[in-house]
Each structure stands twice: as structure tokens, then as C-alpha cells.
Design a protein around this motif. Structure first.
Motif, PDB file in Angstrom:
ATOM      1  N   GLN A 156     -22.723   0.558  11.992  1.00 33.40           N
ATOM      2  CA  GLN A 156     -21.848  -0.168  11.070  1.00 33.40           C
ATOM      3  C   GLN A 156     -20.914   0.829  10.386  1.00 33.40           C
ATOM      4  OE1 GLN A 156     -24.133  -1.451   7.699  1.00 33.40           O
ATOM      5  NE2 GLN A 156     -22.675  -3.017   7.092  1.00 33.40           N
ATOM      6  N   GLU A 157     -19.619   0.492  10.339  1.00 31.43           N
ATOM      7  CA  GLU A 157     -18.666   1.325   9.602  1.00 31.43           C
ATOM      8  C   GLU A 157     -18.560   0.810   8.169  1.00 31.43           C
ATOM      9  OE1 GLU A 157     -17.358   4.040  10.747  1.00 31.43           O
ATOM     10  OE2 GLU A 157     -17.860   3.811  12.870  1.00 31.43           O
ATOM     11  N   LYS A 158     -18.070   1.670   7.294  1.00 33.10           N
ATOM     12  CA  LYS A 158     -17.855   1.234   5.909  1.00 33.10           C
ATOM     13  C   LYS A 158     -16.482   0.572   5.799  1.00 33.10           C
ATOM     14  CE  LYS A 158     -20.980   4.643   3.978  1.00 33.10           C
ATOM     15  NZ  LYS A 158     -21.160   5.953   3.394  1.00 33.10           N
ATOM     16  N   VAL A 159     -16.204  -0.014   4.634  1.00 35.28           N
ATOM     17  CA  VAL A 159     -14.885  -0.623   4.407  1.00 35.28           C
ATOM     18  C   VAL A 159     -14.197   0.092   3.247  1.00 35.28           C
ATOM     19  CG1 VAL A 159     -15.380  -2.916   5.322  1.00 35.28           C
ATOM     20  CG2 VAL A 159     -15.912  -2.416   2.932  1.00 35.28           C
ATOM     21  N   ALA A 160     -12.873  -0.103   3.188  1.00 35.14           N
ATOM     22  CA  ALA A 160     -12.078   0.561   2.156  1.00 35.14           C
ATOM     23  C   ALA A 160     -12.394  -0.010   0.776  1.00 35.14           C
ATOM     24  CB  ALA A 160     -10.592   0.382   2.464  1.00 35.14           C
ATOM     25  N   CYS A 161     -12.376   0.853  -0.227  1.00 34.91           N
ATOM     26  CA  CYS A 161     -12.543   0.402  -1.611  1.00 34.91           C
ATOM     27  C   CYS A 161     -11.197  -0.069  -2.168  1.00 34.91           C
ATOM     28  CB  CYS A 161     -13.081   1.539  -2.473  1.00 34.91           C
ATOM     29  SG  CYS A 161     -14.793   1.940  -2.094  1.00 34.91           S
ATOM     30  N   LEU A 162     -11.288  -0.889  -3.192  1.00 30.62           N
ATOM     31  CA  LEU A 162     -10.097  -1.502  -3.801  1.00 30.62           C
ATOM     32  C   LEU A 162     -10.013  -1.051  -5.255  1.00 30.62           C
ATOM     33  CD1 LEU A 162     -11.193  -4.951  -2.423  1.00 30.62           C
ATOM     34  CD2 LEU A 162      -9.257  -3.644  -1.506  1.00 30.62           C
ATOM     35  N   GLN A 204       0.815  -1.225   0.000  1.00 27.99           N
ATOM     36  CA  GLN A 204       0.000   0.000   0.000  1.00 27.99           C
ATOM     37  C   GLN A 204       0.852   1.280   0.000  1.00 27.99           C
ATOM     38  OE1 GLN A 204      -3.338  -0.415  -0.324  1.00 27.99           O
ATOM     39  NE2 GLN A 204      -3.028  -2.637  -0.262  1.00 27.99           N
ATOM     40  N   GLY A 205       2.076   1.189  -0.531  1.00 26.35           N
ATOM     41  CA  GLY A 205       2.962   2.362  -0.543  1.00 26.35           C
ATOM     42  C   GLY A 205       2.392   3.547  -1.307  1.00 26.35           C
ATOM     43  N   HIS A 206       1.498   3.266  -2.288  1.00 30.35           N
ATOM     44  CA  HIS A 206       0.915   4.358  -3.101  1.00 30.35           C
ATOM     45  C   HIS A 206       0.121   5.353  -2.252  1.00 30.35           C
ATOM     46  CE1 HIS A 206      -2.434   1.625  -2.543  1.00 30.35           C
ATOM     47  NE2 HIS A 206      -3.261   2.568  -2.935  1.00 30.35           N
ATOM     48  N   LEU A 207      -0.342   4.924  -1.060  1.00 27.06           N
ATOM     49  CA  LEU A 207      -1.158   5.811  -0.226  1.00 27.06           C
ATOM     50  C   LEU A 207      -0.388   7.060   0.208  1.00 27.06           C
ATOM     51  CD1 LEU A 207      -2.904   3.191   2.138  1.00 27.06           C
ATOM     52  CD2 LEU A 207      -3.901   4.337   0.147  1.00 27.06           C
ATOM     53  N   PHE A 208       0.936   6.905   0.336  1.00 25.21           N
ATOM     54  CA  PHE A 208       1.738   8.015   0.886  1.00 25.21           C
ATOM     55  C   PHE A 208       2.670   8.630  -0.165  1.00 25.21           C
ATOM     56  CE2 PHE A 208       1.284   4.455   3.935  1.00 25.21           C
ATOM     57  CZ  PHE A 208       0.317   5.015   4.766  1.00 25.21           C
ATOM     58  N   ARG A 209       2.523   8.214  -1.410  1.00 24.75           N
ATOM     59  CA  ARG A 209       3.450   8.657  -2.451  1.00 24.75           C
ATOM     60  C   ARG A 209       3.356  10.175  -2.657  1.00 24.75           C
ATOM     61  NH1 ARG A 209       1.976   5.394  -6.720  1.00 24.75           N
ATOM     62  NH2 ARG A 209       3.097   3.707  -5.701  1.00 24.75           N
ATOM     63  N   ASN A 251      -7.593 -10.930   2.463  1.00 23.42           N
ATOM     64  CA  ASN A 251      -8.853 -11.522   1.984  1.00 23.42           C
ATOM     65  C   ASN A 251      -9.197 -11.009   0.591  1.00 23.42           C
ATOM     66  OD1 ASN A 251      -9.196 -12.942   4.369  1.00 23.42           O
ATOM     67  ND2 ASN A 251     -10.554 -11.419   5.302  1.00 23.42           N
ATOM     68  N   ALA A 252      -8.969  -9.704   0.391  1.00 24.09           N
ATOM     69  CA  ALA A 252      -9.283  -9.091  -0.905  1.00 24.09           C
ATOM     70  C   ALA A 252      -8.419  -9.678  -2.013  1.00 24.09           C
ATOM     71  CB  ALA A 252      -9.100  -7.575  -0.824  1.00 24.09           C
ATOM     72  N   LYS A 253      -7.127  -9.859  -1.747  1.00 23.77           N
ATOM     73  CA  LYS A 253      -6.227 -10.420  -2.781  1.00 23.77           C
ATOM     74  C   LYS A 253      -6.702 -11.824  -3.185  1.00 23.77           C
ATOM     75  CE  LYS A 253      -2.021  -7.796  -1.791  1.00 23.77           C
ATOM     76  NZ  LYS A 253      -0.724  -7.754  -1.115  1.00 23.77           N
ATOM     77  N   ARG A 254      -7.069 -12.620  -2.190  1.00 25.28           N
ATOM     78  CA  ARG A 254      -7.507 -13.991  -2.476  1.00 25.28           C
ATOM     79  C   ARG A 254      -8.820 -13.998  -3.279  1.00 25.28           C
ATOM     80  NH1 ARG A 254     -11.138 -16.511   0.442  1.00 25.28           N
ATOM     81  NH2 ARG A 254     -10.841 -15.136   2.223  1.00 25.28           N
ATOM     82  N   LEU A 255      -9.778 -13.189  -2.844  1.00 27.05           N
ATOM     83  CA  LEU A 255     -11.087 -13.178  -3.514  1.00 27.05           C
ATOM     84  C   LEU A 255     -11.004 -12.558  -4.916  1.00 27.05           C
ATOM     85  CD1 LEU A 255     -13.279 -12.241  -0.424  1.00 27.05           C
ATOM     86  CD2 LEU A 255     -13.436 -14.365  -1.720  1.00 27.05           C
ATOM     87  N   LEU A 256     -10.150 -11.536  -5.067  1.00 26.63           N
ATOM     88  CA  LEU A 256      -9.977 -10.924  -6.388  1.00 26.63           C
ATOM     89  C   LEU A 256      -9.297 -11.890  -7.354  1.00 26.63           C
ATOM     90  CD1 LEU A 256      -9.042  -7.314  -5.237  1.00 26.63           C
ATOM     91  CD2 LEU A 256     -11.000  -7.898  -6.696  1.00 26.63           C
ATOM     92  N   ALA A 257      -8.346 -12.666  -6.846  1.00 22.68           N
ATOM     93  CA  ALA A 257      -7.672 -13.668  -7.698  1.00 22.68           C
ATOM     94  C   ALA A 257      -8.682 -14.743  -8.125  1.00 22.68           C
ATOM     95  CB  ALA A 257      -6.515 -14.302  -6.946  1.00 22.68           C
ATOM     96  N   ASP A 258      -9.530 -15.181  -7.193  1.00 20.05           N
ATOM     97  CA  ASP A 258     -10.571 -16.170  -7.524  1.00 20.05           C
ATOM     98  C   ASP A 258     -11.539 -15.616  -8.572  1.00 20.05           C
ATOM     99  OD1 ASP A 258      -9.470 -17.887  -5.712  1.00 20.05           O
ATOM    100  OD2 ASP A 258     -11.045 -17.678  -4.188  1.00 20.05           O
ATOM    101  N   SER A 259     -11.900 -14.329  -8.404  1.00 20.33           N
ATOM    102  CA  SER A 259     -12.841 -13.704  -9.337  1.00 20.33           C
ATOM    103  C   SER A 259     -12.235 -13.610 -10.731  1.00 20.33           C
ATOM    104  CB  SER A 259     -13.213 -12.305  -8.825  1.00 20.33           C
ATOM    105  OG  SER A 259     -14.005 -11.634  -9.766  1.00 20.33           O
ATOM    106  N   ASP A 309      -4.623  -6.144  -7.293  1.00 20.69           N
ATOM    107  CA  ASP A 309      -3.609  -6.264  -6.237  1.00 20.69           C
ATOM    108  C   ASP A 309      -4.139  -5.777  -4.896  1.00 20.69           C
ATOM    109  OD1 ASP A 309      -1.683  -7.320  -7.957  1.00 20.69           O
ATOM    110  OD2 ASP A 309      -1.112  -5.316  -8.656  1.00 20.69           O
ATOM    111  N   ALA A 310      -5.419  -5.462  -4.854  1.00 17.96           N
ATOM    112  CA  ALA A 310      -6.079  -4.999  -3.618  1.00 17.96           C
ATOM    113  C   ALA A 310      -5.438  -3.741  -3.058  1.00 17.96           C
ATOM    114  CB  ALA A 310      -6.110  -6.119  -2.570  1.00 17.96           C
ATOM    115  N   ARG A 311      -5.056  -2.839  -3.973  1.00 20.52           N
ATOM    116  CA  ARG A 311      -4.551  -1.539  -3.488  1.00 20.52           C
ATOM    117  C   ARG A 311      -5.749  -0.692  -3.070  1.00 20.52           C
ATOM    118  NH1 ARG A 311      -0.076   1.166  -6.820  1.00 20.52           N
ATOM    119  NH2 ARG A 311      -1.869   1.939  -7.983  1.00 20.52           N
ATOM    120  N   LEU A 312      -5.668  -0.125  -1.875  1.00 20.39           N
ATOM    121  CA  LEU A 312      -6.778   0.680  -1.362  1.00 20.39           C
ATOM    122  C   LEU A 312      -6.956   1.910  -2.255  1.00 20.39           C
ATOM    123  CD1 LEU A 312      -6.189   0.486   2.514  1.00 20.39           C
ATOM    124  CD2 LEU A 312      -7.369  -1.120   1.006  1.00 20.39           C
TER     125      LEU A 312
END
Length: 600
Positions: free
Chosen positions: A210-216, A28-33, A69-77, A220-223
Motif C-alpha cells: 500500500q502506498e501513502k497519500v498526500a497530506c492536505l 497547487q501552484g505553491h508546490l513550485f513557488r 475529493n478532498a475539496k468536497r469532503l473538507l467543505a462538508d467537514s 482548499d486541499a493544497r498539498l
């Protein structure tokens, strides 16, 4: 570390520095680039880290678990992996009830007794925008004869159960949890407070937000960062499956367990019929000792409603879960059923229709959540730009559904279902007028129009069942939807909580014409030899015993059509397509205790 954040790293608290390490280790290095140095945008950077900490703490296992979890599910998709590979479907075991028969009455009585050991959870994170209503959905009137909103109806139903289940004993307060969202939290609280909690003690009601979750943004599941603000992560709702982790992390389940409660009932925000089905369904849970009981309705093959299905894996695992209708037919075809999802001799699919109301036994529920932390199996549904599946049209996120809770249960778990007739149990309000008008003829509209008419139909059919002569309905079209219009009959839950209770309050020869309106607002109102042709409204305090009979005839209330585009009318009427013109009525109000006769 400093190379990604530069000198900004020194501004962070130890907790924030730890989270940065986790994010960098997970791509997630792109978050602070290209962040400017300290002294520039410091407030925005602080807000960014506050948001990250919030996202991290509200997800079981934190952001690291979310990204993995996101990386695994995105790869399956991307690979097109079928979540049902290796599973064979079969019809699970459950109980099918027929309203008003001996079996039904027995289960209702058991359910009422059990209610003193129950807690209720309302999943109410939604606004009514999709319906053409700008308020929160639970504030919408379930019906406009009395104007009772869904939340009031639900609370009054729980209070009626509370009183009925404590006959002869001190009343046990039945707790209610309402899961809200950022969109609905403040307005739900305001609705409760401005109406004195509709008769509940404020201490009985707990709001869990309920809180929301981060979008991808990619496989590569980058936030995903907000395109308008580099210091904000895009977020979306995670789905109503969050209710399990919220209940677990709040500690409220332990409090209930220690107080001797045994059942947790989950229900959704706009089904005006639901509480007609709850006592008997709870009775089934108790009698069959189900750890999980899904309420269901008969389902036509290929109907657009999920089917409750037993899935057995080649490795021996098995589970009883909801399978979406568009997955059920291909799954059956691939498993040796060449015709797929077809109706059986009953005229319905053998896989009953899931209506997303669950009854869980509290002990096994806590045991399961202590293993999972309340995490529910998730799915991801990215909209790809093209067939290469390398990039998304817009950011996606992980989602979870409340009814997927049984997916992680051991094979020893007792998972069943209770099927009720649709007219009694299921009339959700989820489609706006325009969408409902496009529904193919014969399919349910699931609109405010059909939802209100379903309440009158159910009440009319219940009275018919006990011998009242209720006139047949007429067909009318409102907002492009053809619906059956029965007499407009409503009653408070404390008057007619169960079939036996209603039966005990109506006697002799009674008749109600199709154009009639009957509103029963009181507990001890007894109807005997009543002939109604017009409008009759009876409003009585709990200790006023009112005997109603004779012939009531007046001009009554007429139904007038309303166009959903007519902005001169209130939203709540426009989305229905009709309103009442209260021409004439007999209205009787009893505000003092005592015995009274209303003989017309």
C-alpha cells in the motif's frame, strides 16, 4: 506555465509536464513557488517529480481526483454536514450462530467444502509500536505456550482448510494476499522467507504494498510540503480501504475468477480466535448466497465498537454498513428512537458489533470494482485550530476503511452478517499495557494479555462442550488487567479445525486441572480417558497416529508475573505481564510415521 516553474519546466518529461498542468489547474501552484533555476537542486527536483508520479499512479483517478475529493469532503467537514442526513437506521438481516449446535455444525461443514474456492486477504500494514512491540504485528506470538506468531497461525489455519476441503480430491492451493506498507513490507517478506512460508508454497502468497497519500494543509486541499524539505510532499497512510483498489489494479481478482474461485475473505492482523469462526461464517455466505457477509459479535448498547446497520434514505437508497458507535446512538435518537442505542430482550443491542472481517462473493465484487476502480468512499478528519474551522493544527489526509465497501453497492446486493459468540471469534490485540489497564472494569482490554488468555479460554470452552472436565478458571491480575486464567490449552489448526473434528479426536472420560498446560502439535493425536494435572506436550508428524491416555501428573509450568517496565525481559513478555516457568512436563515427540500409544 513557464512562469510557475521557470526554465525548470524544460527539464521535465512529457508525462511530468502533463502532471504539472493538472496540478496548476487544481490550485497547487505553491508546490513550485520560488524554485531556483536549472542547475540548482536538480536531483531533489527529480526526486520530487518521482514522488508526484508515484502518488498520482497509486490513487484511483490520480492526484486530480484526490484533490477534487478532498475539496468536497473538507467543505462538508467545515459545514458540519452529517453523512447520515436523510437516512433512517434499522436492524439488518443476518444469521446468529450458537457454537456447537446442529446449525453451527452444518454451516461449518459447508464452509470447509467451500474453502477450496476461497482466497484470503490479510490486511497487515501495521507495526506493533502502539502495543510496546518494535516488530511487525503479525510476527507477535498469538500465545507464548508454543510461541506461534499470528502469521504462522493464520497460514497453518488456511493450510488446514486447504487439506480438509480437498478430501478425496487433488488439493487446491488456497491463495493468500498480504497487504503491507512501507513500514512492514520488507519485514513481512523476511518473516515468510526465514520460516519457509510456514509450510505454504511461496507461489501461494502475494504481497501487495500500500502506498501513502498526500497530506492536505488547508480547506482548499493544497498539498502539504514537508517543513524540512521543500522538494517532498508530506504523506500519511490512507487506511485499510486501499486493499480493494490494490486487488483490483494488481489483476489478481481476474486470475482467481478464471481459476474458478468464488469467495474472498478479508481479515486483520492480530485476532488469534478468528479462524475458529471462519468455516461456519463461510458456510453462511454459501447457504444464504450473500454477496457481502460481515462477521460480527454480540454488542452491548453504546459499547465502543461499530454496529452493523441498515440505512434507508428518503430517496429510496439503502445499504448495510458499519456505523461507528459514537454516530449510531445520535442517529437512532434523531430517527424516532427516543432512547437511542439500547439493549433488547437478549441483553444486547439489536445492532451487532462489527469486527472488520468480511467475506465477499468474487463475481459481484469484481463487477462492483470495475465500476469504481476499487475506490472506497473516503472521509476526512481535520483537527481544526479553533471554532472558525479555517485552519488546521497539523496537516490532514483522506482516509478509507475496508468495511465501507458496501456503501456503493446497488440495493439488489445481498448484504448480511454472521454473529458469533465473542469468546469464540474476537480477541484482538491492539492496546498496550498502560492503556489496557485504564479500561473500565467489565470492558474488553484488547491487549496482548487478554488476547492470549482468550485463546486458552476458547480452547477450554470447546473441550468442555464435548464433555471434557475442564477446571474453572482463576482470576489473576497481569499488567493491571484482571483476566480469567484457564488451563493453557493449545492445538494446531490441522488437529482442531472444526468442532466435529475435535469431537472425533477426544473420547472417554477426560479431565484437565486449572494449572495444566496441554499443547497438541500434530494431526492424528487421539485423546482418550486422559487425566491431566501438569504439563503435556505432544509433537507428532502428520502420519504418526498417537493415542494418548492415562494419568499425567507433574509439577508443570507455572505462571510468573512480568512488569511491562522491566527492560530485562523481552518485549513479547513485557506486553503480556506474564511468562511461563517450565518447571516440569511430559513431552512426547514422534518424528516417524506409525501407530503409537502414550499411556501415562
Amino acid at each position: 506555465m513557464a512562469s510557475s516553474l521557470g526554465d525548470n519546466y524544460k527539464l521535465l518529461s512529457p508525462q511530468q509536464q502533463e502532471l504539472v498542468k493538472v496540478l496548476l489547474d487544481n490550485g497547487q501552484g505553491h508546490l513550485f513557488r520560488d524554485w531556483p533555476g536549472p542547475g540548482v537542486d536538480d536531483d531533489e527536483k527529480k526526486a520530487f517529480f518521482d514522488q508526484l508520479i508515484r502518488l498520482n499512479s497509486s490513487y484511483p483517478g490520480g492526484l486530480e481526483a484526490y484533490i477534487k475529493n478532498a475539496k468536497r469532503l473538507l467543505a462538508d467537514s467545515k459545514a458540519g454536514k452529517n453523512p447520515f442526513d436523510g437516512f433512517t437506521p434499522s436492524v439488518p438481516t443476518g444469521e446468529t450462530l450458537t457454537f456447537g449446535d446442529e446449525n453451527f455444525i452444518k454451516f461449518e461443514e459447508t464452509g470447509v467444502r467451500e474453502a477450496r474456492r476461497a482466497a484470503f486477504v490479510l490486511v497487515a500494514g501495521g507495526l506493533g509500536e502502539r502495543l510496546g512491540y518494535s516488530g511487525i504485528k503479525v510476527a507477535l506470538p498469538a500465545e507464548t505456550t508454543t510461541g506461534t506468531c499470528f502469521l504462522q497461525h493464520y497460514i497453518e489455519s488456511i493450510l488446514a482448510l486447504q487439506e480438509a476441503s480437498s478430501q478425496g480430491e487433488s488439493q487446491t492451493k488456497i491463495p493468500l494476499v498480504i497487504m503491507t506498507s512501507d513500514d512492514t513490507h520488507g519485514r513481512t517478506l523476511e518473516l515468510l522467507e526465514s520460516n519457509s512460508y510456514f509450510g505454504m508454497q511461496p507461489t501461494q502468497v502475494t504481497l501487495l504494498k500500500q502506498e501513502k497519500v498526500a497530506c492536505l494543509e488547508d480547506n482548499d486541499a493544497r498539498l502539504a510540503l514537508d517543513p524540512q524539505n521543500r522538494y517532498r510532499i508530506q504523506t500519511k497512510p490512507h487506511g485499510h480501504g486501499d486493499v480493494h483498489s490494490l486487488l483490483y489494479s494488481s489483476g489478481i481478482l481476474r486470475v482467481w475468477h478464471d481459476a474458478g474461485l468464488k469467495w474472498v475473505l478479508f481479515f486483520q492482523d492480530t485476532n488469534g480466535l478468528l479462524f475458529k469462526a471462519i468455516p461456519s461464517a463461510l458456510g453462511v455466505s454459501a447457504a444464504k448466497q450473500y454477496h457481502v457477509n460481515s462477521l460480527a459479535v454480540p454488542r452491548k448498547a453504546k459499547e465502543a465498537i461499530g454496529g452493523i446497520t441498515r440505512l434507508t434514505h428518503t430517496d429510496g437508497r439503502s445499504m448495510v454498513i458499519n456505523v461507528e458507535y459514537n454516530q449510531l446512538d445520535p442517529l437512532l435518537r434523531a430517527s424516532g428512537y427516543p432512547d437511542g442505542d439500547v439493549n433488547c430482550e437478549t441483553g444486547y443491542s439489536p445492532f451487532p458489533g462489527n469486527i472488520n472481517q468480511l467475506i465477499l462473493e468474487l463475481g459481484p465484487y469484481i463487477e462492483e470494482l470495475s465500476k469504481t476502480g476499487g475506490a472506497i468512499q473516503e472521509f476526512v478528519n481535520p483537527k481544526y485550530k479553533d471554532a472558525s474551522k479555517t485552519s488546521f493544527k497539523s496537516s490532514t489526509r483522506l482516509e478509507c476503511m475496508m468495511q465501507d465497501y458496501p456503501k456503493t453497492l446497488p440495493p439488489s446486493a445481498r448484504v448480511g452478517f454472521t454473529v458469533m459468540e465473542t469468546w469464540l471469534a474476537y480477541a484482538p490485540v491492539k492496546n498496550n499495557a498502560e492503556d489496557a489497564a485504564k479500561v473500565p472494569k467489565g470492558n474488553p482490554y484488547h491487549s496482548a494479555t487478554s488476547g492470549e488468555m482468550a485463546i486458552y479460554r476458547a480452547n477450554s470452552l470447546i473441550l468442555k462442550k464435548i464433555g471434557v472436565q475442564v477446571a474453572d478458571p482463576v482470576l489473576q491480575v497481569f499488567n493491571g488487567q484482571e483476566v480469567e486464567v484457564w488451563p493453557r490449552i493449545t492445538w494446531k489448526p490441522k488437529w482442531g479445525l472444526t468442532f466435529s473434528l475435535i469431537k472425533s479426536k477426544v473420547s472417554g472420560h477426560c479431565s484437565i486441572s486449572q494449572r495444566s498446560t496441554l499443547a497438541i502439535k500434530g494431526q492424528q493425536i487421539h485423546i482418550e480417558n486422559l487425566s491431566l494435572d501438569g504439563a503435556l506436550i505432544i509433537d507428532a508428524v502428520d502420519d504418526a497416529q498417537v493415542n494418548v491416555g492415562g494419568s499425567v501428573q507433574n509439577k508443570g509450568w507455572t505462571l510468573e508475573t512480568v512488569d511491562y517496565k522491566d527492560t530485562s525481559e523481552p518485549e513479547v513478555l513485557r506486553i503480556r505481564g506474564f511468562k511461563f516457568n517450565k518447571v516440569d512436563q511430559l513431552e512426547a515427540k514422534y518424528s516417524e510415521p506409525g501407530k503409537f500409544n502414550l499411556k501415562a
